[in-house]
Design a protein around this motif. Structure first.
Motif, PDB file in Angstrom:
ATOM      1  N   GLU A   2       0.836  -1.198   0.000  1.00  0.00           N
ATOM      2  CA  GLU A   2       0.000   0.000   0.000  1.00  0.00           C
ATOM      3  C   GLU A   2       0.874   1.253   0.000  1.00  0.00           C
ATOM      4  O   GLU A   2       1.837   1.345   0.760  1.00  0.00           O
ATOM      5  CB  GLU A   2      -0.814  -0.026   1.296  1.00  0.00           C
ATOM      6  CG  GLU A   2      -2.086   0.751   1.273  1.00  0.00           C
ATOM      7  CD  GLU A   2      -2.769   0.634   2.618  1.00  0.00           C
ATOM      8  OE1 GLU A   2      -3.246   1.670   3.091  1.00  0.00           O
ATOM      9  OE2 GLU A   2      -2.796  -0.459   3.187  1.00  0.00           O
ATOM     10  N   THR A   5       2.527   3.435   3.158  1.00  0.00           N
ATOM     11  CA  THR A   5       2.691   2.534   4.309  1.00  0.00           C
ATOM     12  C   THR A   5       4.169   2.248   4.520  1.00  0.00           C
ATOM     13  O   THR A   5       4.896   1.957   3.565  1.00  0.00           O
ATOM     14  CB  THR A   5       1.940   1.209   4.053  1.00  0.00           C
ATOM     15  OG1 THR A   5       0.561   1.492   3.871  1.00  0.00           O
ATOM     16  CG2 THR A   5       2.094   0.262   5.227  1.00  0.00           C
ATOM     17  N   ARG A  21       4.717  -1.932  11.027  1.00  0.00           N
ATOM     18  CA  ARG A  21       3.925  -1.409   9.902  1.00  0.00           C
ATOM     19  C   ARG A  21       3.227  -0.145  10.386  1.00  0.00           C
ATOM     20  O   ARG A  21       2.572  -0.163  11.436  1.00  0.00           O
ATOM     21  CB  ARG A  21       2.902  -2.460   9.492  1.00  0.00           C
ATOM     22  CG  ARG A  21       2.033  -2.110   8.323  1.00  0.00           C
ATOM     23  CD  ARG A  21       1.195  -3.341   7.969  1.00  0.00           C
ATOM     24  NE  ARG A  21       0.392  -3.130   6.782  1.00  0.00           N
ATOM     25  CZ  ARG A  21      -0.837  -2.637   6.785  1.00  0.00           C
ATOM     26  NH1 ARG A  21      -1.408  -2.304   7.924  1.00  0.00           N
ATOM     27  NH2 ARG A  21      -1.493  -2.481   5.664  1.00  0.00           N
ATOM     28  N   ASN A  23       0.709   2.877   8.896  1.00  0.00           N
ATOM     29  CA  ASN A  23      -0.042   3.512   7.805  1.00  0.00           C
ATOM     30  C   ASN A  23      -0.950   4.586   8.392  1.00  0.00           C
ATOM     31  O   ASN A  23      -0.833   4.923   9.581  1.00  0.00           O
ATOM     32  CB  ASN A  23      -0.806   2.477   6.955  1.00  0.00           C
ATOM     33  CG  ASN A  23      -1.938   1.810   7.733  1.00  0.00           C
ATOM     34  OD1 ASN A  23      -2.259   2.219   8.854  1.00  0.00           O
ATOM     35  ND2 ASN A  23      -2.536   0.814   7.146  1.00  0.00           N
ATOM     36  N   HIS A  24      -1.859   5.116   7.591  1.00  0.00           N
ATOM     37  CA  HIS A  24      -2.668   6.244   8.065  1.00  0.00           C
ATOM     38  C   HIS A  24      -3.598   5.843   9.199  1.00  0.00           C
ATOM     39  O   HIS A  24      -4.036   6.681   9.974  1.00  0.00           O
ATOM     40  CB  HIS A  24      -3.483   6.838   6.916  1.00  0.00           C
ATOM     41  CG  HIS A  24      -4.575   5.944   6.426  1.00  0.00           C
ATOM     42  ND1 HIS A  24      -4.357   4.890   5.561  1.00  0.00           N
ATOM     43  CD2 HIS A  24      -5.898   5.915   6.699  1.00  0.00           C
ATOM     44  CE1 HIS A  24      -5.494   4.280   5.318  1.00  0.00           C
ATOM     45  NE2 HIS A  24      -6.452   4.876   6.002  1.00  0.00           N
ATOM     46  N   ARG A 245      -9.146   3.740   0.183  1.00  0.00           N
ATOM     47  CA  ARG A 245      -7.987   3.793   1.091  1.00  0.00           C
ATOM     48  C   ARG A 245      -7.136   5.020   0.798  1.00  0.00           C
ATOM     49  O   ARG A 245      -6.647   5.691   1.710  1.00  0.00           O
ATOM     50  CB  ARG A 245      -7.150   2.523   0.954  1.00  0.00           C
ATOM     51  CG  ARG A 245      -7.612   1.380   1.850  1.00  0.00           C
ATOM     52  CD  ARG A 245      -6.495   0.381   2.092  1.00  0.00           C
ATOM     53  NE  ARG A 245      -5.914  -0.103   0.854  1.00  0.00           N
ATOM     54  CZ  ARG A 245      -6.389  -1.120   0.142  1.00  0.00           C
ATOM     55  NH1 ARG A 245      -7.451  -1.758   0.570  1.00  0.00           N
ATOM     56  NH2 ARG A 245      -5.803  -1.508  -0.968  1.00  0.00           N
ATOM     57  N   ALA A 249      -6.326   7.903   3.394  1.00  0.00           N
ATOM     58  CA  ALA A 249      -4.935   8.128   3.810  1.00  0.00           C
ATOM     59  C   ALA A 249      -4.586   9.610   3.739  1.00  0.00           C
ATOM     60  O   ALA A 249      -3.779  10.108   4.523  1.00  0.00           O
ATOM     61  CB  ALA A 249      -3.996   7.317   2.922  1.00  0.00           C
TER      62      ALA A 249
END
Ligand code: SF4
Length: 422
Positions: A2, A5, A21, A23-24, A245, A249
């Motif tokens: 992604e 990420t 990991r 991500n948003h 996504r 994000a």
């Protein structure tokens, strides 16, 4: 992988491997594979997976442990306060170790080093006690949500249930019913956003609570929905999951839409054009507790509406282009109502124009000791359903459905109230 990420794998000084990991939505640490911590972007511990046991931490500080026993049977229990403390201490110690190790890594470039360091720092320094206190200042208890909404951003436009008559339900007997004014709702939304902080990005949709928030008369509901529409970036329908996504994000206030419960009687008060107006302001799925299609059982349960009213309400919501979730209770009314419950529930579902965007929830009956159901059933000789009885009833209802299977027809999804954590 992604976009946006961050992934990184390395080894801690004690020899354990870490996969990180970020991500948003979340920071996830997998330590030696069998131990996984998930934090929201505020640093709030959301979930732990440890050697086959899933721990979900609610915003009220309680933790539900779930695991599979032999033969795949799922079981669960709430941790004691002492066990919760032990889990939090362990999470903090492990995260501190990961932070120390991260800071000493020399090969990680900026800005990744700083972003991850900040995320880990938030998790290590997160004030759990203060957070639980603020949760209770922001919300009345969140009594229940549909299973696909456990990760929603709950906004309480109403408090309680306007009926409180159903004999099996004690979810909202702790509070009088009231509809918030627009200004009170605006203040509530501001308090909710302040409470979640950066953690709001983990919340995908907006759930308008409490029990039947859509009972709010249309002339009062439209300004509330307009305010939601102006405050959040509600995503258009039918985006691909990748597009969704990507939008989420970029914008922590981007949400998939608005979701809410409704009862049949309140739904009957809205015309198709009312539902269309709400859909235009971001309403996506409405959840209705059919419980049963068998009118004598609904009357015995003192549900505020009939099956015919609920079928009609679903038809109108579908005509307005909304998605629906229809909840059916398994085992309720025991053997006395069994045959009628199976026959008429399948008939009611078959009479609804449900398609692949809709969901039928099959919820095993869980007697609530505070609700009147148990004493009523005892007095009238109605038996309590066993797991085997409810499973068999589920199969018999499903076997009578003439609705197409997914993807053209509605999903058939289990809904166990005991799994609910917010
Ligand atoms: S089942 Fe729904 S309508 Fe009935 S008392 Fe509970 S919240 Fe209210």
């Amino acid at each position: 992988m992604e976009s946006g990420t961050i992934h990184h794998t390395w080894t801690l000084p004690d020899g354990r491997s870490v996969h990180l990991r970020l991500n948003h939505e979340a920071l996830t640490l997998s330590i030696d594979i069998h131990l996984i911590y998930t934090f929201d972007r505020a640093g709030r511990l959301y979930a732990v997976f440890d050697h086959g046991v899933n721990y979900r931490r609610g915003l009220d500080g309680r933790v539900l442990a779930r695991w599979r026993q032999q033969r795949g049977r799922r079981t669960r229990r709430w941790l004691s306060p002492r066990e919760v403390d032990a889990l939090l201490v362990r999470a903090r110690e492990d995260t501190s170790q990961v932070l120390d190790a991260w800071e000493s890594l020399e090969t990680v470039p900026e800005p990744m080093k700083g972003q991850v360091g900040q995320g880990l720092q938030r998790a290590v320094t997160f004030d759990v006690i203060q957070d639980v206190r603020r949760f209770h200042q922001t919300y009345l208890p969140i009594s229940i949500l549909p299973p696909d909404q456990y990760q929603a951003l709950v906004l309480q436009a109403t408090e309680g249930c306007s009926f409180n008559t159903c004999t099996f339900c004690a979810l909202y007997r702790d509070r009088p019913f009231r509809i918030k004014s627009l200004s009170a709702f605006q203040a509530h939304v501001a308090a909710v956003l302040d409470f979640f902080g950066p953690g709001v990005s983990m919340r995908r949709g907006i759930f308008l609570a409490d029990a039947n928030a859509l009972i709010i008369p249309q002339h009062r509901l439209l300004p509330l929905m307009t305010f939601i529409h102006q405050t959040f970036s509600l995503l258009p329908e039918h985006l691909s999951s990748r597009e969704r996504r990507a939008r989420m994000a970029q914008d922590p206030l981007a949400k998939t839409g608005v979701y809410a419960f409704v009862d049949g009687l309140s739904a009957e008060r809205k015309a198709v054009s009312d539902w269309e107006a709400l859909r235009g302001l971001g309403l996506r799925r409405v959840y209705i507790g059919l419980e049963s299609g068998h009118e004598p059982l609904l009357a015995w349960l003192r549900k505020p509406s009939t099956a015919a009213e609920m079928v009609d309400a679903v038809r109108r919501m579908k005509r307005a282009g909304l998605h629906v979730g229809v909840i059916v209770m398994l085992g309720v009314g025991g053997h006395r109502f069994d045959a009628g419950h199976v026959r008429d529930t399948a008939a009611a579902l078959n009479a609804m124009p449900l398609d692949g965007d809709d969901i039928i929830y099959l919820s095993p009956f869980q007697p609530d000791p505070i609700a009147p159901y148990l004493s009523l059933a005892r007095a009238e000789g109605v038996d309590l359903p066993t797991d085997a009885f409810m499973q068999a009833q589920r199969q018999r209802i499903l076997a009578r459905l003439t609705l197409p299977p997914p993807p053209a027809g509605p999903k058939r999804v289990p809904y166990n109230l005991m799994d609910f954590v917010y």
